[in-house]
Design a protein around this motif. Structure first.
Motif, PDB file in Angstrom:
ATOM      1  N   MET A  38       0.853  -1.073  -0.001  1.00 11.64           N
ATOM      2  CA  MET A  38      -0.104   0.157  -0.007  1.00 11.64           C
ATOM      3  C   MET A  38       0.879   1.391  -0.093  1.00 11.64           C
ATOM      4  O   MET A  38       0.409   2.304  -0.646  1.00 11.64           O
ATOM      5  N   SER A  39       1.970   1.243   0.513  1.00 13.55           N
ATOM      6  CA  SER A  39       2.917   2.380   0.596  1.00 13.55           C
ATOM      7  C   SER A  39       3.459   2.642  -0.691  1.00 13.55           C
ATOM      8  O   SER A  39       3.563   3.812  -1.304  1.00 13.55           O
ATOM      9  N   GLU A  40       3.816   1.565  -1.171  1.00 13.81           N
ATOM     10  CA  GLU A  40       4.322   1.579  -2.584  1.00 13.81           C
ATOM     11  C   GLU A  40       3.171   2.332  -3.405  1.00 13.81           C
ATOM     12  O   GLU A  40       3.460   3.341  -4.410  1.00 13.81           O
ATOM     13  N   MET A  41       2.228   1.953  -3.439  1.00 10.84           N
ATOM     14  CA  MET A  41       1.012   2.291  -4.182  1.00 10.84           C
ATOM     15  C   MET A  41       0.526   3.962  -4.008  1.00 10.84           C
ATOM     16  O   MET A  41       0.364   4.694  -4.892  1.00 10.84           O
ATOM     17  N   GLN A  42       0.967   3.990  -2.679  1.00 15.53           N
ATOM     18  CA  GLN A  42       0.646   5.475  -2.486  1.00 15.53           C
ATOM     19  C   GLN A  42       1.726   6.421  -2.958  1.00 15.53           C
ATOM     20  O   GLN A  42       1.282   7.583  -3.662  1.00 15.53           O
ATOM     21  N   LYS A  43       2.943   6.111  -3.120  1.00 14.85           N
ATOM     22  CA  LYS A  43       4.146   6.839  -3.678  1.00 14.85           C
ATOM     23  C   LYS A  43       3.859   6.859  -5.231  1.00 14.85           C
ATOM     24  O   LYS A  43       3.760   7.884  -5.806  1.00 14.85           O
ATOM     25  N   THR A  44       3.250   5.837  -5.850  1.00  9.05           N
ATOM     26  CA  THR A  44       2.877   5.981  -7.303  1.00  9.05           C
ATOM     27  C   THR A  44       1.773   6.822  -7.440  1.00  9.05           C
ATOM     28  O   THR A  44       1.612   7.361  -8.443  1.00  9.05           O
ATOM     29  N   LEU A  45       0.778   6.636  -6.651  1.00  6.47           N
ATOM     30  CA  LEU A  45      -0.402   7.520  -6.748  1.00  6.47           C
ATOM     31  C   LEU A  45      -0.155   9.106  -6.791  1.00  6.47           C
ATOM     32  O   LEU A  45      -0.556   9.791  -7.610  1.00  6.47           O
TER      33      LEU A  45
END
Lengths: 127, 127
Positions: A95-102
């Motif tokens: 999820m934190s990877e995804m937040q970065k991507t977001l």
DNA sequence: CTAACACCTGGAGTCGACTCCAAGTCAAGG
DNA sequence: CCTTGACTTGGAGTCGACTCCAGGTGTTAG
């Protein structure tokens, strides 16, 4: 509840439901006398749980191990907790990877937006 | 920068880097005279971008389309923005699924924890 | 100059997770 | 009773995304 109803209710194909059962993700489902699957309340709760875990990307193998422990009763609660904790860590990491991507997506979209606005202005000036 | 250095820096196998290039995820990388990949700053920024997008689960096909538009220049900015917006929506949807799952995991872990505490107390009483 | 090691290509293989198929059984309406 | 459509199984096929391999070329340390 027959397989098609469960399939519709949870947006999982009948094939997927049978597959989950075959590989041990879900323990054998209740059947009618003639051998047709007739999902009980408990069966359905299991489907729901597995669907939820899968939709977050937990691997099937891990879930098989977990469900096996569930079948073995209370003595395995410690081991189950360990599995869930491990998966929770991995989920948080994803999820934190995804937040970065977001964040990057938002930034890029914003940049594109302002580039397009600039281009429009330019056209107006030329008119 | 040679392929192995890039591979180490971004934790992507050399095979994966070549694969990304082969399928068009990354435009052809700069080469030395003898044909060996020599990643430029730009090449590396592209690798970084793709790695980031992939780590959030954006499909390769979508990224190929996007990178193709990037190669085609400013006329495609509108189309690119549409792709990114669409992917942003899907990313947000996946993240909210994951948040639900995380809540359930937390809850289950908490329940297991208290079950284990109860069991311990029980042992103390029996002693 | 050669050994050892990194690099190259095209193509095949693998892995996780389904998805589809054939061939047969069951249930409900006409 | 018969048809039609949903259900069954075991096994094969597909898909996305790598990953590995063979056979060859480049590079550098001794």
């Amino acid at each position: 509840m027959k397989i098609q109803e469960v399939s519709e209710k949870y947006a999982l194909s009948a094939d997927t439901l049978r597959y989950y059962e075959r590989v041990g993700l879900i323990p054998p489902v209740t059947r009618t006398l003639s051998g047709i699957r007739n999902y009980s309340e408990l069966d359905i709760r299991r489907v729901e749980f597995i669907k939820c875990m899968r939709s977050a990307g937990l691997p099937i193998e891990v879930l098989i191990d977990y469900m096996e422990l569930v079948q073995q009763g209370d003595a395995t609660i410690g081991a189950r907790k360990d599995i869930l904790k491990e998966q929770r860590e991995q989920l948080i990491a994803r999820m934190s990877e995804m937040q970065k991507t977001l964040d990057i997506l938002n930034h890029k979209i914003q940049v594109y937006e302002s580039v397009m606005l600039e281009a429009e202005k330019q056209i107006k000036i030329e008119e």
